[in-house]
Design a protein around this motif. Sequence first.
Motif, PDB file in Angstrom:
ATOM      1  N   GLU A   1       0.813  -1.220   0.027  1.00 36.66           N
ATOM      2  CA  GLU A   1      -0.009   0.111   0.066  1.00 36.66           C
ATOM      3  C   GLU A   1       0.967   1.348   0.019  1.00 36.66           C
ATOM      4  N   ASN A   2       2.047   1.224   0.481  1.00 39.67           N
ATOM      5  CA  ASN A   2       3.016   2.288   0.309  1.00 39.67           C
ATOM      6  C   ASN A   2       3.808   2.488  -0.974  1.00 39.67           C
ATOM      7  N   ASN A   3       3.505   1.472  -2.136  1.00 42.97           N
ATOM      8  CA  ASN A   3       4.573   1.502  -3.276  1.00 42.97           C
ATOM      9  C   ASN A   3       5.681   1.044  -3.109  1.00 42.97           C
ATOM     10  N   LEU A   4       5.904   0.265  -2.178  1.00 46.65           N
ATOM     11  CA  LEU A   4       7.250  -0.611  -1.955  1.00 46.65           C
ATOM     12  C   LEU A   4       7.199  -1.835  -2.561  1.00 46.65           C
ATOM     13  N   LEU A   5       8.156  -2.342  -3.111  1.00 46.11           N
ATOM     14  CA  LEU A   5       8.258  -3.363  -3.689  1.00 46.11           C
ATOM     15  C   LEU A   5       8.061  -4.836  -2.858  1.00 46.11           C
ATOM     16  N   VAL A   6       7.135  -5.538  -3.654  1.00 47.52           N
ATOM     17  CA  VAL A   6       6.854  -6.891  -2.809  1.00 47.52           C
ATOM     18  C   VAL A   6       7.415  -8.018  -3.701  1.00 47.52           C
ATOM     19  N   ASN A   7       7.111  -8.036  -5.099  1.00 48.24           N
ATOM     20  CA  ASN A   7       7.499  -9.109  -5.667  1.00 48.24           C
ATOM     21  C   ASN A   7       7.601  -8.445  -7.461  1.00 48.24           C
ATOM     22  N   MET A   8       8.305  -9.234  -8.203  1.00 48.35           N
ATOM     23  CA  MET A   8       8.025  -9.009  -9.869  1.00 48.35           C
ATOM     24  C   MET A   8       8.331 -10.465 -10.460  1.00 48.35           C
ATOM     25  N   SER A   9       7.618 -10.426 -11.568  1.00 48.13           N
ATOM     26  CA  SER A   9       7.464 -11.781 -12.365  1.00 48.13           C
ATOM     27  C   SER A   9       7.005 -11.388 -13.774  1.00 48.13           C
ATOM     28  N   LYS A  10       7.534 -12.248 -14.613  1.00 45.31           N
ATOM     29  CA  LYS A  10       6.735 -12.219 -15.792  1.00 45.31           C
ATOM     30  C   LYS A  10       5.559 -13.034 -16.018  1.00 45.31           C
ATOM     31  N   ASN A  11       5.409 -13.813 -15.188  1.00 47.37           N
ATOM     32  CA  ASN A  11       4.163 -14.654 -15.088  1.00 47.37           C
ATOM     33  C   ASN A  11       3.223 -13.775 -14.170  1.00 47.37           C
ATOM     34  N   SER A  12       2.253 -13.207 -14.448  1.00 47.95           N
ATOM     35  CA  SER A  12       1.536 -12.417 -13.573  1.00 47.95           C
ATOM     36  C   SER A  12       0.457 -13.297 -12.468  1.00 47.95           C
ATOM     37  N   ARG A  13       0.509 -14.621 -12.695  1.00 50.38           N
ATOM     38  CA  ARG A  13      -0.126 -15.387 -11.948  1.00 50.38           C
ATOM     39  C   ARG A  13       0.755 -15.801 -10.634  1.00 50.38           C
ATOM     40  N   ASP A  14       2.063 -15.286 -10.616  1.00 52.86           N
ATOM     41  CA  ASP A  14       2.792 -15.413  -9.493  1.00 52.86           C
ATOM     42  C   ASP A  14       2.657 -14.405  -8.365  1.00 52.86           C
ATOM     43  N   LEU A  15       1.819 -13.410  -8.980  1.00 52.90           N
ATOM     44  CA  LEU A  15       1.701 -12.111  -8.052  1.00 52.90           C
ATOM     45  C   LEU A  15       0.355 -12.111  -7.687  1.00 52.90           C
ATOM     46  N   ARG A  16      -0.031 -11.523  -6.308  1.00 48.24           N
ATOM     47  CA  ARG A  16      -1.234 -11.433  -5.689  1.00 48.24           C
ATOM     48  C   ARG A  16      -1.924 -10.341  -6.307  1.00 48.24           C
ATOM     49  N   ASP A  17      -1.188  -9.006  -6.760  1.00 50.04           N
ATOM     50  CA  ASP A  17      -1.863  -7.879  -7.481  1.00 50.04           C
ATOM     51  C   ASP A  17      -0.540  -7.327  -8.007  1.00 50.04           C
ATOM     52  N   PHE A  18      -1.141  -6.604  -9.078  1.00 47.17           N
ATOM     53  CA  PHE A  18      -0.082  -5.747  -9.897  1.00 47.17           C
ATOM     54  C   PHE A  18      -0.707  -4.863 -10.795  1.00 47.17           C
ATOM     55  N   ASN A  19       0.016  -3.709 -10.844  1.00 51.21           N
ATOM     56  CA  ASN A  19      -0.543  -2.539 -11.722  1.00 51.21           C
ATOM     57  C   ASN A  19       0.474  -1.812 -12.356  1.00 51.21           C
ATOM     58  N   SER A  20       1.648  -2.296 -12.524  1.00 50.64           N
ATOM     59  CA  SER A  20       2.496  -1.560 -13.257  1.00 50.64           C
ATOM     60  C   SER A  20       3.626  -2.557 -13.944  1.00 50.64           C
ATOM     61  N   GLU A  21       4.849  -2.041 -14.612  1.00 52.08           N
ATOM     62  CA  GLU A  21       5.576  -2.977 -15.356  1.00 52.08           C
ATOM     63  C   GLU A  21       7.098  -2.238 -15.208  1.00 52.08           C
ATOM     64  N   LEU A  22       7.948  -3.164 -15.042  1.00 56.72           N
ATOM     65  CA  LEU A  22       9.134  -2.858 -15.019  1.00 56.72           C
ATOM     66  C   LEU A  22       9.765  -2.298 -16.294  1.00 56.72           C
ATOM     67  N   THR A  23      10.371  -0.908 -16.089  1.00 49.34           N
ATOM     68  CA  THR A  23      10.892  -0.424 -17.141  1.00 49.34           C
ATOM     69  C   THR A  23      12.622  -0.745 -17.605  1.00 49.34           C
ATOM     70  N   GLY A  24      13.118  -1.234 -16.484  1.00 52.92           N
ATOM     71  CA  GLY A  24      14.696  -1.675 -16.670  1.00 52.92           C
ATOM     72  C   GLY A  24      15.473  -0.289 -16.460  1.00 52.92           C
ATOM     73  N   MET A  25      15.022   0.694 -15.630  1.00 57.67           N
ATOM     74  CA  MET A  25      15.717   1.562 -15.073  1.00 57.67           C
ATOM     75  C   MET A  25      15.354   1.765 -13.689  1.00 57.67           C
ATOM     76  N   THR A  26      16.494   1.982 -12.992  1.00 59.51           N
ATOM     77  CA  THR A  26      16.397   2.070 -11.160  1.00 59.51           C
ATOM     78  C   THR A  26      17.391   2.670 -10.747  1.00 59.51           C
ATOM     79  N   LYS A  27      17.193   3.294  -9.547  1.00 64.68           N
ATOM     80  CA  LYS A  27      18.020   4.300  -8.848  1.00 64.68           C
ATOM     81  C   LYS A  27      18.366   3.296  -7.683  1.00 64.68           C
ATOM     82  N   ILE A  28      19.755   3.133  -7.486  1.00 67.28           N
ATOM     83  CA  ILE A  28      20.222   2.157  -6.371  1.00 67.28           C
ATOM     84  C   ILE A  28      21.071   2.879  -5.406  1.00 67.28           C
ATOM     85  N   SER A  29      20.797   2.896  -4.211  1.00 67.82           N
ATOM     86  CA  SER A  29      21.910   3.562  -3.064  1.00 67.82           C
ATOM     87  C   SER A  29      23.092   2.503  -2.855  1.00 67.82           C
TER      88      SER A  29
END
Length: 618
Positions: free
Chosen positions: A144-172
């Motif tokens: 609910e806070n927009n924090l990562l829980v899971n990612m998968s190419k198979n949507s059935r692996d996820l409980r809920d999803f509403n976005s797609e990975l772009t391959g662009m990330t900021k990492i500390s």
Amino acid sequence: MIKKAVILAGGMGTRLGERTKNHPKGFIKIDNISIVEQSILKLIEAGIETIIIGTGYLSDQYDQLTMKYPQIQCVRNNDYKHTGSMYTLYNLKDHVSEDFLLLESDLIYEKKALRILIKHTEPDVILASEFTHSNDEVFIETDENNLLVNMSKNSRDLRDFNSELTGMTKISIETFKVMCNFAESVFPENKQLDYETALVGISTQRNIYVHKLQDFVWCEIDNEDHLLRAEKYIYPMITLKDKDLPPVKRNVLMNPGPATTTDTVKYAQIVPDICPREEEFGAVMEMIAGELTRLVANPKNYSCVLFGGSGTAAVEATLSSVIGNEAVLIINNGAYGKRMCQIAEVYKLNYIEYKSSSYEAIDLLSLEETIQRSSMEISHLCVVHNETTTGLLNDLNAIGSLCKKYQIQLIVDAMSSYAAIPINMDVTNISYLVASSNKNLQGMAGVSFVIARTEDLVKTQHIPARNFYLHLYSQYKYFLETKQMRFTPPVQTLYALRQAIIEINIEGIEQRYERFSKAWEVLINGITQLGLTYLVQKEHQSKIITAIVEPSIKTYNFEEMHDYFYRKGYTIYPGKPGVQDTFRVANIGDITYKDMELFIIMLENYLRSIGYFPERNE
């Protein structure tokens, strides 16, 4: 402030076949520049001072970039054949000592993405987008806070999803160290670990924020389909959006066309002057004709004929050009079916008018009986798919089957359904489909077109011409031979149409109709709550335009209500004469359900201002 970027470029790109036999996939060129170099230039423009490229396959080609760009440092993953992207990233641990941007090498994207990541207040951010429907998506599940829980190419692996990975990330740097520790625990069992799985693996230890960017244009190029889509649609769209042109004042048009357009469509009209007889402009029209056909049919069997003019011009071109001495049966269940009868009358065609309700479904048994009872041979049947008078959606599949049964060619006015409601001309047995540039396509008014089954169209050359400017076969033949219209085309409008075609292909017809439908649901629910009713039953609604019964109160006046909305940047439309007293609201164009929510609020305020207090249907 982020000053460092990492590009992962170790993979072999085998899904691109021969294209990556002698080059890494980052060196695939679009517009004569490799996609990785396009990314490098955007990173430098964004203020990135150091770019580390994790290489592997054909690494020497990346090494050569260091001579051109002093910002670049390459670090090779010698075991790239047997390891995944996380191993390539892990291999950089001695070269990264600060926060950084992480990108994949096979991306093209709007440069605004880099600005957003660099300025983001969260230390660790995955940039996500709306769904691209590329058939190779990585879906993201968040809390609910927009924090990562899971990612998968198979949507059935996820409980809920509403976005797609772009391959662009900021990492500390702190998160990167945790990723490396996680990788070290996994590598003994699995060196194929990818960085996405590593991010999910540490998400219980580190808060990784997922920033979903609306209206973001990008793509990954992993196969030939991706590359074709990138070249035809994504790259031209990115090029225009990267110009950072100032926004144009936005009006919300809820009339049934012309529709609200994107700024990119508006700006597409601003081009250097060009003679439309030049080969360059002929290529523009050829692209437009081919793409318009592909939206509803196979170009091998169907052809698109372009005209300068409103949708009625193309309807008139079709009726006056393809019907011989036989009869044409015209379904009149609204103003636009009636208009076809008027055109037939002017040209003295043998036509049979089949009258039906403008807000109730066609009686198919009665229609068939009309065909059977006809004393004249019926060669063609005309119908308006979405009758814009009321928003009634006629059943094309059933009518097409009926035409097939009686060997009748079907002519469809798809002005208000084309590019929103999915249509397959071959499956639906349509010989001629007519539409225009300014409704669901979200282009500018001034271009209309006929998509015809080529075999049927060619046969019409023997029918004596009744019209010169609008003669369908002559226009088709001339374009086939020259890639030109016979007469001066609306140049700027066609450039806008090309851009609109790019945008419908990026969004997708099904997805556009889903967006329209969501706005329609808000409309229907809203007016119901206000005590208003609509003419067409839900099951027969096109979900594109709605005829709403006017309030039965003396203080109501449509023109005054229209002006009230117009002052607020919204345009509504009157009902058609001869239909129950209504006003019409369309939900097409570049609008969303949020625009409709605001409309409902304004409608309620207006109704209250005139003393209309309906009982609420809570």
